[in-house]
Design a protein around this motif. Structure first.
Motif, PDB file in Angstrom:
ATOM      1  N   MET A   1      41.388  30.396  35.015  1.00 17.67           N
ATOM      2  CA  MET A   1      41.763  30.618  36.387  1.00 17.67           C
ATOM      3  C   MET A   1      41.545  32.063  36.812  1.00 17.67           C
ATOM      4  N   PHE A   2      41.805  33.015  35.937  1.00 13.59           N
ATOM      5  CA  PHE A   2      41.699  34.425  36.306  1.00 13.59           C
ATOM      6  C   PHE A   2      40.401  35.069  35.847  1.00 13.59           C
ATOM      7  N   GLY A   3      39.434  34.275  35.409  1.00 17.37           N
ATOM      8  CA  GLY A   3      38.184  34.856  34.970  1.00 17.37           C
ATOM      9  C   GLY A   3      37.986  34.666  33.494  1.00 17.37           C
ATOM     10  N   GLY A   4      37.161  35.509  32.901  1.00 17.63           N
ATOM     11  CA  GLY A   4      36.800  35.366  31.495  1.00 17.63           C
ATOM     12  C   GLY A   4      37.932  35.679  30.540  1.00 17.63           C
ATOM     13  N   GLY A   5      37.922  35.033  29.383  1.00 17.26           N
ATOM     14  CA  GLY A   5      38.866  35.093  28.280  1.00 17.26           C
ATOM     15  C   GLY A   5      39.864  36.228  28.236  1.00 17.26           C
ATOM     16  N   GLY A   6      39.420  37.461  27.973  1.00 16.73           N
ATOM     17  CA  GLY A   6      40.332  38.585  27.792  1.00 16.73           C
ATOM     18  C   GLY A   6      41.139  38.891  29.029  1.00 16.73           C
ATOM     19  N   ASP A   7      40.510  38.812  30.198  1.00 10.73           N
ATOM     20  CA  ASP A   7      41.210  39.100  31.446  1.00 10.73           C
ATOM     21  C   ASP A   7      42.345  38.117  31.691  1.00 10.73           C
ATOM     22  N   SER A   8      42.115  36.828  31.416  1.00  9.46           N
ATOM     23  CA  SER A   8      43.167  35.838  31.664  1.00  9.46           C
ATOM     24  C   SER A   8      44.329  36.032  30.691  1.00  9.46           C
ATOM     25  N   ARG A  10      45.238  38.915  29.358  1.00 11.14           N
ATOM     26  CA  ARG A  10      45.909  40.135  29.797  1.00 11.14           C
ATOM     27  C   ARG A  10      46.765  39.856  31.042  1.00 11.14           C
ATOM     28  N   MET A  11      46.228  39.056  31.969  1.00  6.74           N
ATOM     29  CA  MET A  11      46.971  38.710  33.175  1.00  6.74           C
ATOM     30  C   MET A  11      48.212  37.900  32.818  1.00  6.74           C
ATOM     31  N   LYS A  12      48.075  36.944  31.909  1.00  8.57           N
ATOM     32  CA  LYS A  12      49.210  36.119  31.494  1.00  8.57           C
ATOM     33  C   LYS A  12      50.284  36.988  30.827  1.00  8.57           C
ATOM     34  N   LYS A  13      49.855  37.942  30.010  1.00  9.78           N
ATOM     35  CA  LYS A  13      50.797  38.843  29.336  1.00  9.78           C
ATOM     36  C   LYS A  13      51.549  39.686  30.371  1.00  9.78           C
ATOM     37  N   MET A  14      50.837  40.194  31.365  1.00  9.28           N
ATOM     38  CA  MET A  14      51.470  40.994  32.415  1.00  9.28           C
ATOM     39  C   MET A  14      52.472  40.150  33.207  1.00  9.28           C
ATOM     40  N   MET A  15      52.097  38.909  33.500  1.00  8.95           N
ATOM     41  CA  MET A  15      52.996  38.032  34.255  1.00  8.95           C
ATOM     42  C   MET A  15      54.260  37.736  33.446  1.00  8.95           C
ATOM     43  N   GLY A  19      58.468  38.531  34.047  1.00  8.80           N
ATOM     44  CA  GLY A  19      59.368  37.382  34.128  1.00  8.80           C
ATOM     45  C   GLY A  19      58.769  36.184  34.843  1.00  8.80           C
ATOM     46  N   VAL A  20      57.456  36.152  34.920  1.00 14.14           N
ATOM     47  CA  VAL A  20      56.758  35.042  35.555  1.00 14.14           C
ATOM     48  C   VAL A  20      56.095  34.211  34.470  1.00 14.14           C
ATOM     49  N   ASP A  21      56.447  32.939  34.408  1.00  8.72           N
ATOM     50  CA  ASP A  21      55.875  32.044  33.405  1.00  8.72           C
ATOM     51  C   ASP A  21      54.929  31.080  34.102  1.00  8.72           C
ATOM     52  N   ASP A  46      43.414  20.691  39.705  1.00 11.12           N
ATOM     53  CA  ASP A  46      43.863  21.686  38.735  1.00 11.12           C
ATOM     54  C   ASP A  46      45.239  22.139  39.212  1.00 11.12           C
ATOM     55  N   VAL A  47      46.254  21.937  38.375  1.00  9.38           N
ATOM     56  CA  VAL A  47      47.629  22.251  38.781  1.00  9.38           C
ATOM     57  C   VAL A  47      48.247  23.221  37.796  1.00  9.38           C
ATOM     58  N   ASN A  48      48.853  24.272  38.338  1.00 10.06           N
ATOM     59  CA  ASN A  48      49.584  25.250  37.543  1.00 10.06           C
ATOM     60  C   ASN A  48      51.037  25.260  37.989  1.00 10.06           C
ATOM     61  N   SER A  49      51.919  25.355  37.021  1.00  7.17           N
ATOM     62  CA  SER A  49      53.340  25.486  37.276  1.00  7.17           C
ATOM     63  C   SER A  49      53.688  26.954  37.069  1.00  7.17           C
ATOM     64  N   ILE A  50      54.296  27.552  38.067  1.00  2.93           N
ATOM     65  CA  ILE A  50      54.645  28.972  37.993  1.00  2.93           C
ATOM     66  C   ILE A  50      56.150  29.099  38.201  1.00  2.93           C
ATOM     67  N   GLU A  51      56.833  29.719  37.232  1.00  5.81           N
ATOM     68  CA  GLU A  51      58.272  29.891  37.337  1.00  5.81           C
ATOM     69  C   GLU A  51      58.597  31.373  37.367  1.00  5.81           C
ATOM     70  N   ALA A  52      59.320  31.775  38.409  1.00  7.44           N
ATOM     71  CA  ALA A  52      59.713  33.176  38.559  1.00  7.44           C
ATOM     72  C   ALA A  52      61.078  33.228  39.235  1.00  7.44           C
ATOM     73  N   GLN A  53      61.973  34.014  38.683  1.00  5.14           N
ATOM     74  CA  GLN A  53      63.307  34.218  39.229  1.00  5.14           C
ATOM     75  C   GLN A  53      64.018  32.889  39.467  1.00  5.14           C
ATOM     76  N   GLY A  54      63.860  31.958  38.525  1.00  7.45           N
ATOM     77  CA  GLY A  54      64.542  30.675  38.606  1.00  7.45           C
ATOM     78  C   GLY A  54      63.945  29.692  39.590  1.00  7.45           C
ATOM     79  N   GLN A  55      62.856  30.049  40.204  1.00 10.00           N
ATOM     80  CA  GLN A  55      62.189  29.216  41.204  1.00 10.00           C
ATOM     81  C   GLN A  55      60.883  28.694  40.624  1.00 10.00           C
ATOM     82  N   LYS A  56      60.635  27.378  40.722  1.00  3.32           N
ATOM     83  CA  LYS A  56      59.399  26.802  40.216  1.00  3.32           C
ATOM     84  C   LYS A  56      58.476  26.498  41.387  1.00  3.32           C
TER      85      LYS A  56
END
Length: 108
Positions: A1-8, A10-15, A19-21, A46-56
């Motif tokens: 979703m965020f581009g090539g391997g390493g970038d995605s 890194r983005m997931k780690k930052m999220m 506190g964003v899952d 393509d569906v992503n579930s994003i959880e942040a601050q108790g909100q899905k």
């Protein structure tokens, strides 16, 4: 979703650090959004579930199409009045843009 391997990664780690899952939901066949008069259908989404601050939140990406939404009570009424099965009544209602009288007339 965020581009090539390493970038995605890194983005997931930052999220995660913020506190964003985020999790991809696998095997989604169809997403349907219903309103009073229509349904928006997204096949093979393509569906992503994003959880942040108790909100899905759900992110849905794909090609959409609209279909008319027909009330079950209207289907029963048309089926009874035109003496047809409910599938034929539902189709007549869709064809006539949910016009009860026109649907019944088209089936006689």
């Amino acid at each position: 979703m965020f581009g090539g391997g390493g970038d995605s990664r890194r983005m997931k780690k930052m999220m995660n650090q913020m506190g964003v899952d985020m999790e991809e939901i696998e095997g989604v066949e169809e997403v349907v959004i219903k309103t009073g008069t229509k349904e928006i259908v997204i096949d093979d989404a393509d569906v992503n579930s994003i959880e942040a601050q108790g909100q899905k939140t759900y992110q849905v990406v794909g090609e959409s199409r609209e279909r008319s939404r027909v009330d079950d009570e209207d289907v029963s009424l048309v089926a009874e009045q035109a003496d047809v099965d409910e599938d034929d009544a539902r189709e007549a209602l869709k064809t006539t843009d949910r016009d009860l009288a026109a649907a019944i007339e088209s089936l006689e």
